[in-house]
Design a protein around this motif. Structure first.
Motif, PDB file in Angstrom:
ATOM      1  N   GLU A   1       0.828  -1.210   0.000  1.00  0.00           N
ATOM      2  CA  GLU A   1       0.000   0.000   0.000  1.00  0.00           C
ATOM      3  C   GLU A   1       0.859   1.255   0.000  1.00  0.00           C
ATOM      4  OE1 GLU A   1      -4.217  -0.465   1.772  1.00  0.00           O
ATOM      5  OE2 GLU A   1      -2.859  -1.245   3.303  1.00  0.00           O
ATOM      6  N   PHE A   2       1.963   1.249   0.739  1.00  0.00           N
ATOM      7  CA  PHE A   2       2.840   2.422   0.745  1.00  0.00           C
ATOM      8  C   PHE A   2       3.356   2.689  -0.666  1.00  0.00           C
ATOM      9  CE2 PHE A   2       6.692   4.874   1.424  1.00  0.00           C
ATOM     10  CZ  PHE A   2       6.318   5.766   2.418  1.00  0.00           C
ATOM     11  N   GLU A   3       3.761   1.637  -1.373  1.00  0.00           N
ATOM     12  CA  GLU A   3       4.250   1.804  -2.740  1.00  0.00           C
ATOM     13  C   GLU A   3       3.169   2.373  -3.648  1.00  0.00           C
ATOM     14  OE1 GLU A   3       5.623  -1.963  -4.024  1.00  0.00           O
ATOM     15  OE2 GLU A   3       7.459  -1.929  -2.822  1.00  0.00           O
ATOM     16  N   ILE A   4       1.944   1.908  -3.472  1.00  0.00           N
ATOM     17  CA  ILE A   4       0.841   2.384  -4.300  1.00  0.00           C
ATOM     18  C   ILE A   4       0.541   3.858  -4.029  1.00  0.00           C
ATOM     19  CG2 ILE A   4      -1.666   2.177  -4.668  1.00  0.00           C
ATOM     20  CD1 ILE A   4      -1.345  -0.839  -4.106  1.00  0.00           C
ATOM     21  N   LEU A   5       0.562   4.236  -2.763  1.00  0.00           N
ATOM     22  CA  LEU A   5       0.068   5.549  -2.354  1.00  0.00           C
ATOM     23  C   LEU A   5       1.123   6.637  -2.346  1.00  0.00           C
ATOM     24  CD1 LEU A   5      -2.230   4.418   0.605  1.00  0.00           C
ATOM     25  CD2 LEU A   5      -2.927   5.076  -1.705  1.00  0.00           C
ATOM     26  N   VAL A   6       2.384   6.262  -2.279  1.00  0.00           N
ATOM     27  CA  VAL A   6       3.460   7.275  -2.160  1.00  0.00           C
ATOM     28  C   VAL A   6       4.471   7.065  -3.286  1.00  0.00           C
ATOM     29  CG1 VAL A   6       5.095   8.403  -0.632  1.00  0.00           C
ATOM     30  CG2 VAL A   6       3.142   7.184   0.342  1.00  0.00           C
ATOM     31  N   PRO A   7       4.255   7.690  -4.425  1.00  0.00           N
ATOM     32  CA  PRO A   7       5.186   7.495  -5.536  1.00  0.00           C
ATOM     33  C   PRO A   7       6.582   8.052  -5.261  1.00  0.00           C
ATOM     34  CG  PRO A   7       3.163   8.601  -6.265  1.00  0.00           C
ATOM     35  CD  PRO A   7       3.119   8.532  -4.779  1.00  0.00           C
ATOM     36  N   HIS A   8       6.651   9.138  -4.460  1.00  0.00           N
ATOM     37  CA  HIS A   8       7.937   9.798  -4.206  1.00  0.00           C
ATOM     38  C   HIS A   8       8.086  10.059  -2.703  1.00  0.00           C
ATOM     39  CE1 HIS A   8       8.101  10.354  -8.531  1.00  0.00           C
ATOM     40  NE2 HIS A   8       6.928  10.970  -8.486  1.00  0.00           N
TER      41      HIS A   8
ATOM     42  N   LEU B   1      -8.127   6.105   3.644  1.00  0.00           N
ATOM     43  CA  LEU B   1      -9.004   5.150   4.317  1.00  0.00           C
ATOM     44  C   LEU B   1      -8.872   3.792   3.638  1.00  0.00           C
ATOM     45  CD1 LEU B   1     -12.176   7.417   4.678  1.00  0.00           C
ATOM     46  CD2 LEU B   1     -10.380   7.005   6.376  1.00  0.00           C
ATOM     47  N   PRO B   2      -8.970   2.720   4.409  1.00  0.00           N
ATOM     48  CA  PRO B   2      -8.701   1.379   3.862  1.00  0.00           C
ATOM     49  C   PRO B   2      -9.805   0.931   2.891  1.00  0.00           C
ATOM     50  CG  PRO B   2      -9.563   1.219   6.092  1.00  0.00           C
ATOM     51  CD  PRO B   2      -9.338   2.691   5.824  1.00  0.00           C
ATOM     52  N   SER B   3      -9.372   0.002   1.995  1.00  0.00           N
ATOM     53  CA  SER B   3      -8.079  -0.635   1.882  1.00  0.00           C
ATOM     54  C   SER B   3      -7.675  -0.587   0.412  1.00  0.00           C
ATOM     55  CB  SER B   3      -8.158  -2.083   2.367  1.00  0.00           C
ATOM     56  OG  SER B   3      -6.993  -2.790   2.098  1.00  0.00           O
ATOM     57  N   PHE B   4      -6.371  -0.359   0.182  1.00  0.00           N
ATOM     58  CA  PHE B   4      -5.870  -0.249  -1.182  1.00  0.00           C
ATOM     59  C   PHE B   4      -5.271  -1.569  -1.673  1.00  0.00           C
ATOM     60  CE2 PHE B   4      -6.065   3.921   0.673  1.00  0.00           C
ATOM     61  CZ  PHE B   4      -6.581   4.717  -0.347  1.00  0.00           C
ATOM     62  N   ALA B   5      -5.370  -2.611  -0.859  1.00  0.00           N
ATOM     63  CA  ALA B   5      -5.047  -3.978  -1.258  1.00  0.00           C
ATOM     64  C   ALA B   5      -6.291  -4.796  -0.946  1.00  0.00           C
ATOM     65  CB  ALA B   5      -3.835  -4.506  -0.496  1.00  0.00           C
ATOM     66  N   PRO B   6      -7.250  -4.834  -1.864  1.00  0.00           N
ATOM     67  CA  PRO B   6      -8.564  -5.400  -1.559  1.00  0.00           C
ATOM     68  C   PRO B   6      -8.499  -6.875  -1.190  1.00  0.00           C
ATOM     69  CG  PRO B   6      -8.317  -5.015  -3.916  1.00  0.00           C
ATOM     70  CD  PRO B   6      -7.161  -4.357  -3.246  1.00  0.00           C
ATOM     71  N   GLY B   7      -9.400  -7.249  -0.276  1.00  0.00           N
ATOM     72  CA  GLY B   7      -9.555  -8.648   0.087  1.00  0.00           C
ATOM     73  C   GLY B   7      -8.691  -9.128   1.216  1.00  0.00           C
ATOM     74  N   VAL B   8      -7.755  -8.303   1.682  1.00  0.00           N
ATOM     75  CA  VAL B   8      -6.881  -8.701   2.774  1.00  0.00           C
ATOM     76  C   VAL B   8      -6.858  -7.597   3.828  1.00  0.00           C
ATOM     77  CG1 VAL B   8      -5.439 -10.154   1.303  1.00  0.00           C
ATOM     78  CG2 VAL B   8      -4.815  -7.758   1.634  1.00  0.00           C
ATOM     79  N   GLY B   9      -6.269  -7.915   4.970  1.00  0.00           N
ATOM     80  CA  GLY B   9      -6.169  -6.939   6.039  1.00  0.00           C
ATOM     81  C   GLY B   9      -7.412  -6.898   6.909  1.00  0.00           C
ATOM     82  N   PRO B  10      -7.408  -6.017   7.914  1.00  0.00           N
ATOM     83  CA  PRO B  10      -8.541  -5.964   8.841  1.00  0.00           C
ATOM     84  C   PRO B  10      -9.797  -5.339   8.252  1.00  0.00           C
ATOM     85  CG  PRO B  10      -6.926  -4.283   9.398  1.00  0.00           C
ATOM     86  CD  PRO B  10      -6.308  -5.121   8.311  1.00  0.00           C
ATOM     87  N   PHE B  11      -9.667  -4.732   7.054  1.00  0.00           N
ATOM     88  CA  PHE B  11     -10.833  -4.141   6.394  1.00  0.00           C
ATOM     89  C   PHE B  11     -10.914  -4.686   4.959  1.00  0.00           C
ATOM     90  CE2 PHE B  11      -8.965  -1.058   9.376  1.00  0.00           C
ATOM     91  CZ  PHE B  11      -9.999  -0.962  10.297  1.00  0.00           C
TER      92      PHE B  11
ATOM     93  N   GLY C   1     -10.399   1.393  -0.809  1.00  0.00           N
ATOM     94  CA  GLY C   1      -9.523   2.475  -0.396  1.00  0.00           C
ATOM     95  C   GLY C   1      -9.881   3.794  -1.062  1.00  0.00           C
ATOM     96  N   ARG C   2      -9.777   4.855  -0.287  1.00  0.00           N
ATOM     97  CA  ARG C   2     -10.057   6.184  -0.833  1.00  0.00           C
ATOM     98  C   ARG C   2      -9.368   7.251   0.009  1.00  0.00           C
ATOM     99  NH1 ARG C   2     -14.178   8.905   2.036  1.00  0.00           N
ATOM    100  NH2 ARG C   2     -15.210   7.622   3.623  1.00  0.00           N
ATOM    101  N   TRP C   3      -9.178   8.409  -0.585  1.00  0.00           N
ATOM    102  CA  TRP C   3      -8.649   9.574   0.121  1.00  0.00           C
ATOM    103  C   TRP C   3      -9.807  10.496   0.502  1.00  0.00           C
ATOM    104  CZ3 TRP C   3      -3.543  10.854   1.284  1.00  0.00           C
ATOM    105  CH2 TRP C   3      -2.553  10.019   0.738  1.00  0.00           C
TER     106      TRP C   3
END
Length: 456
Positions: free
Chosen positions: A299-306, A326-336, A341-343
């Protein structure tokens, strides 16, 4: 046997693979090489490029032997992966666990997989349950599956290539596979019902020597003929080894990389939730360890290009204005797992520092949610890339109210894997502590985040 001085660790993560040389006396990395772990999207399904990895491993061992000498080899890999062997060859390619193929038989598999109470393994998407992978392969490729003589979990596959010997091992069998019953310490009912039990080699301890390298390896690398190779271990469990027996339980290890995996040693499994990607891992001694996880690195790689180090002004603005992911940017896993995922504001309008700050706080908030599932230890030790993220550590300290520190071990799972040669030699690394984040309004920021998550 005496503890080898220079231990080569083959460390295959989902994103990158490396071979590093650990000095067992100084506990320092003294050499190593790394390579991307690319998926091959050809053939019958996406799969690991094991032959390219094998060439990389042999070249690395040859170099390390020439530069410093190698006295032993240990292995650690990501989970949810197995090699289906037909004698001394692969019956089928090593399936990429992110491939969605196993979803084709999801309903059929759901009817036969054991209850969560037996395996402490939640149902996960695609091939993240190793049992789902094997089930799909058995139905989709019946002729090839009929040729299988052995199922080798991933660390043990590489150990076989080095030694010619085969073994099974509990940390890889017990990581959300559906194949293991942690409380009983034996294979699950699924394995017996599907007739797979005969395909798994004898279980051996991770911290045992499987054998010396083969003559072919000696010729290819220049290693001594008697170079010992350990059975190998699942990477998250490798992170636990330096701490087992050396800290007052319960304590939490947060192992980070592609995944951010919270493991509370000595914690209770009662809070685990099968619907929120929490489970029991099995440690090197066969004991259940309550675990919760999310794809923090991905998720960090997806959300923070630089990514850059955020300034105090960056952090203050993000908190004051309630700028949140807000979660989740890796769908199907994690606590949510079912949240998209959205800003809360346009991320394109943020500076690199503000974006890094917002995502670092996001990761800390999701990590806190994971700790609500696996249990919060008396202390938290962060290992891997997130140990270098100061804002993440400070935010987690403020959110949890317990001491949070970065592991002093810069080699992450590699150091734990090297200790398979002498787990009794393990020493708890003393790393820097994180002071709780002291930014006006952060408590309100965290409450707002929780409310937004609930509201969807």
């Amino acid at each position: 046997m005496p503890l080898p001085r220079h231990i080569a660790v083959i460390d295959i993560g989902k994103t990158n693979a490396k071979v590093v040389l650990i000095d067992s006396v100084t506990r320092q990395q003294v050499g190593g090489k790394t390579t991307p772990n690319n998926v091959v999207n050809l053939g019958i399904y996406p799969h690991a490029d094991v032959e390219r990895l094998w060439s990389f491993i042999l070249d690395s061992l040859k170099q390390l032997q020439a530069e410093n000498g190698v006295d032993g080899i240990s292995i650690t890999t990501h989970g949810a992966t197995a090699a289906l062997m037909a004698g001394d060859r692969l019956a089928m390619p090593v399936l990429d666990y992110e491939f969605e193929g196993p979803e084709e038989t999801a309903a059929e598999y759901g009817a036969v997989r054991p209850q969560f109470s037996e395996t402490l393994s939640p149902r996960l998407p695609n091939g993240l349950n190793l049992g789902a992978q094997i089930f799909w392969q058995s139905r989709r490729f019946g002729a090839e599956f009929a040729q299988i003589t052995d199922i080798l979990t991933y660390p043990q596959y590489w150990a076989w290539r080095l030694t010619g010997a085969r073994a099974s091992e509990v940390t890889s069998l017990g990581c959300h596979t559906d194949l293991w019953a942690p409380d009983r310490g034996e294979f699950s009912s699924l394995v017996e019902a599907e007739g797979w039990l005969k395909l798994f080699p004898t279980i051996r301890p991770a911290a045992s020597v499987l054998g010396p390298v083969s003559a072919e390896i000696v010729e290819a690398t220049g290693l001594p003929l008697d170079t010992p190779v350990t059975v190998g271990i699942h990477d998250s469990n490798a992170s636990l080894i330096p701490h087992l027996g050396g800290r007052e339980a319960p304590f939490t290890i947060l192992s980070t990389g592609t995944w951010a995996i919270s493991m509370t040693v000595g914690g209770s499994t009662q809070g685990l939730d099968a619907g929120r990607d929490s489970l029991a891992n099995v440690d090197a001694f066969g004991r259940p360890v309550p675990t919760a996880r999310f794809m923090g690195g991905r998720e960090f790689e997806i959300l923070v290009p630089h990514p850059i180090e955020p300034s105090a002004e960056d952090i203050g603005k993000v908190v004051a204005q309630g700028i949140q992911a807000l979660p989740s940017f890796a769908p199907g896993v994690g606590p949510f797992p079912h949240s998209a995922g959205r800003w809360t504001s346009d991320p394109a309008a943020l500076t690199d520092g503000e974006r890094t700050a917002a995502v670092s706080l996001y990761l800390a908030l999701v990590a806190q949610a994971c700790l609500g599932l696996c249990g919060l230890g008396r202390s938290i030790i962060i290992e891997g890339p997130l140990a270098r993220n100061t804002l993440f550590g400070q935010a987690l300290a403020a959110l949890t109210g317990v001491p949070v520190s970065a592991s002093a071990d810069a080699t992450g799972t590699s150091m734990g894997a090297s200790l398979l040669f002498g787990p009794e030699e393990a020493q708890v690394p003393q790393g820097r502590g994180f002071s709780p984040l002291d930014v006006p309004g952060f408590a309100d920021y965290a409450r707002l985040w929780a409310e937004r998550v609930v509201a969807g």
